[in-house]
Design a protein around this motif. Structure first.
Motif, mmCIF file in Angstrom:
data_model
loop_
_atom_site.group_PDB
_atom_site.id
_atom_site.type_symbol
_atom_site.label_atom_id
_atom_site.label_comp_id
_atom_site.label_asym_id
_atom_site.label_seq_id
_atom_site.Cartn_x
_atom_site.Cartn_y
_atom_site.Cartn_z
ATOM 1 N N ALA A 15 0.859 -1.187 0.000
ATOM 2 C CA ALA A 15 0.000 0.000 0.000
ATOM 3 C C ALA A 15 0.895 1.237 0.000
ATOM 4 C CB ALA A 15 -0.907 -0.003 1.230
ATOM 5 N N ALA A 16 0.674 2.128 -0.962
ATOM 6 C CA ALA A 16 1.538 3.306 -1.081
ATOM 7 C C ALA A 16 0.726 4.506 -1.535
ATOM 8 C CB ALA A 16 2.687 3.035 -2.056
ATOM 9 N N GLY A 17 1.099 5.678 -1.030
ATOM 10 C CA GLY A 17 0.399 6.917 -1.345
ATOM 11 C C GLY A 17 0.804 7.511 -2.669
ATOM 12 N N GLY A 105 2.860 -1.168 4.263
ATOM 13 C CA GLY A 105 2.447 0.202 3.996
ATOM 14 C C GLY A 105 3.646 1.131 3.885
ATOM 15 N N PHE A 106 3.620 1.996 2.874
ATOM 16 C CA PHE A 106 4.708 2.955 2.669
ATOM 17 C C PHE A 106 4.293 4.387 2.975
ATOM 18 C CE2 PHE A 106 6.465 -0.652 0.506
ATOM 19 C CZ PHE A 106 7.848 -0.486 0.619
ATOM 20 N N GLY A 107 3.104 4.570 3.538
ATOM 21 C CA GLY A 107 2.700 5.906 3.936
ATOM 22 C C GLY A 107 1.843 6.600 2.903
ATOM 23 N N ALA A 114 -5.989 -0.224 3.130
ATOM 24 C CA ALA A 114 -5.315 -1.526 3.178
ATOM 25 C C ALA A 114 -4.793 -1.834 4.574
ATOM 26 C CB ALA A 114 -4.160 -1.557 2.171
ATOM 27 N N MET A 115 -4.175 -0.853 5.240
ATOM 28 C CA MET A 115 -3.634 -1.107 6.571
ATOM 29 C C MET A 115 -4.756 -1.348 7.581
ATOM 30 S SD MET A 115 -0.406 -1.115 6.025
ATOM 31 C CE MET A 115 0.163 -1.253 7.724
ATOM 32 N N SER A 116 -5.859 -0.617 7.435
ATOM 33 C CA SER A 116 -7.000 -0.814 8.340
ATOM 34 C C SER A 116 -7.620 -2.189 8.143
ATOM 35 C CB SER A 116 -8.055 0.273 8.102
ATOM 36 O OG SER A 116 -7.534 1.562 8.359
ATOM 37 N N ALA A 117 -7.752 -2.618 6.886
ATOM 38 C CA ALA A 117 -8.323 -3.938 6.607
ATOM 39 C C ALA A 117 -7.433 -5.042 7.154
ATOM 40 C CB ALA A 117 -8.518 -4.105 5.097
ATOM 41 N N ALA A 118 -6.109 -4.890 6.985
ATOM 42 C CA ALA A 118 -5.177 -5.896 7.511
ATOM 43 C C ALA A 118 -5.276 -5.979 9.027
ATOM 44 C CB ALA A 118 -3.752 -5.558 7.085
ATOM 45 N N LEU A 119 -5.429 -4.829 9.675
ATOM 46 C CA LEU A 119 -5.578 -4.790 11.129
ATOM 47 C C LEU A 119 -6.862 -5.506 11.542
ATOM 48 C CD1 LEU A 119 -4.591 -3.649 13.885
ATOM 49 C CD2 LEU A 119 -5.869 -1.569 13.360
#
Length: 367
Positions: A15-17, A105-107, A114-119
């Motif tokens: 996941a990257a911005g 995640g790269f910020g 993506a980071m929330s779903a993984a959590l």
């Protein structure tokens, strides 16, 4: 570190911005994972997708809704939470269909879904922070991931968080030029590269051409400049170089930045993390002009190690003018011994194994 374990077709979701600073290191990790047999999916938003052209074709792109509170008026800010909620719901559904072994995640705000779903799903997860000051999104997730890697050392961490210094991964095009011989400035041609981030920088377009025009005639006659400038600034930049009799190529974006860094005697650049990783990976002297409005003044933090090592001269925007830049350009381009010393210092700071280090962390976490 080895970086050679077979991924056995496991899925890594990256996941990257939507800036080159996030996307280039993400691309470097993707290249490494694919070579080791992983499947790779990139999760980003519409803006990030514009920087994904260099990713290998084997990387699956997923565009997810996201938003930032940093831009837009009140109406825009009111739509932020609903857009992010939709993005998280879609990311959860996608991960249930094809569960990643790890999410990296790269910020940037596009990493939130993506980071929330993984959590929420209990999937192993890690973040990589490129800058010397942690970004807002990475800071929010730093205590909610198993591993935090950082590219710039030291990087201030939230309380209780321990980071691993990997360096900032560089693309294969940079790795191909690691240790390329440096030709110090002498009596022959001189090449100057001016890069201001993904789309150039207005302040560099305002200052650098005038500074170059004030160099001695004999130096200007031998100089060729590659200058990355925003499209709306390109005409004026080109005209200033032409009046000064300087050969210049002015474009909004150079697709071959690593090649141009390798060919340059000197680089004038912002102090974004990915630009510095490229400059130190190849090993070239630099004049760095940190972006004054960067969040947490992180570009000044990024530049500090290069200045301390003698690899770069740092000119803060607060003191930047054409006369001071002319002084520093002339001092480096007229002193081959100093320039060669700066190039060697820059190369000593490079971390060409950063992608391999990150790959090893991903493999350990997925196990």
């Amino acid at each position: 570190m080895s970086g050679g374990d077979n991924g056995n077709g496991r899925l890594a979701l990256i996941a990257a911005g939507g800036t080159g600073g996030h996307m280039f290191p993400a691309q470097a990790l993707a290249e490494r994972l694919l070579a080791a047999g992983w499947r790779v999916t990139l999760s980003t938003d519409e803006r990030g997708a514009r920087y994904a052209g260099g990713f290998p074709e084997a990387v699956i792109r997923k565009i997810v809704p996201s938003a930032t509170t940093a831009r837009g008026g009140l109406a825009g800010k009111l739509t932020v939470l609903p857009r992010i909620a939709v993005g998280i719901a879609r990311a959860v559904a996608a991960m249930r269909r094809d569960r990643p072994a790890v999410v990296v995640g790269f910020g940037g705000y596009p990493t939130i879904p993506a980071m929330s779903a993984a959590l929420a799903l209990g999937i192993p997860r890690m973040i990589h922070e490129q800058n010397g000051v942690m970004g807002r999104v990475n800071r929010a997730f730093a205590r909610r991931v198993q591993t935090v890697a950082c590219g710039t050392w030291p990087t201030a961490m939230p309380g209780g968080v321990t980071a691993i210094h990997t360096g900032n991964p560089v693309r294969q095009a940079v790795l191909d030029r690691i240790g390329a011989p440096y030709a110090p400035p002498g009596d022959g041609p001189l090449r100057l590269l001016v890069i201001g981030g993904s789309q150039g920088a207005r302040v560099l377009s305002q200052i650098v051409p005038d500074a170059v025009a004030a160099l001695p005639d004999a130096m200007r006659a031998r100089l060729s400049v590659s200058h990355q400038a925003r499209a709306e600034d390109a005409e004026g930049v080109t005209a200033t170089y032409a009046r000064a009799g300087v050969a210049a190529e002015v474009r909004p974006f150079f697709s071959d930045v690593p090649e141009r860094i390798a060919a340059a005697q000197l680089v004038v650049s912002r102090a974004g993390a990915s630009s510095l990783a490229d400059i130190t990976g190849i090993g070239r002297p630099a004049i760095l002009i940190p972006f004054a409005a960067a969040a947490g003044d992180h570009q000044s933090a990024n530049a500090r190690a290069l200045a301390d090592a003698g690899a770069a001269v740092v000119l803060p925007e607060s003191v930047l003018d054409a006369a001071s830049l002319t002084r520093d350009l002339h001092a480096i381009l007229s002193d081959g011994t100093r320039a060669a010393s700066m190039a060697a210092a820059a190369l000593s700071l490079g971390r060409p194994d950063a992608a391999a280090r990150l790959h090893d962390l991903v493999t350990e976490l997925a196990a």
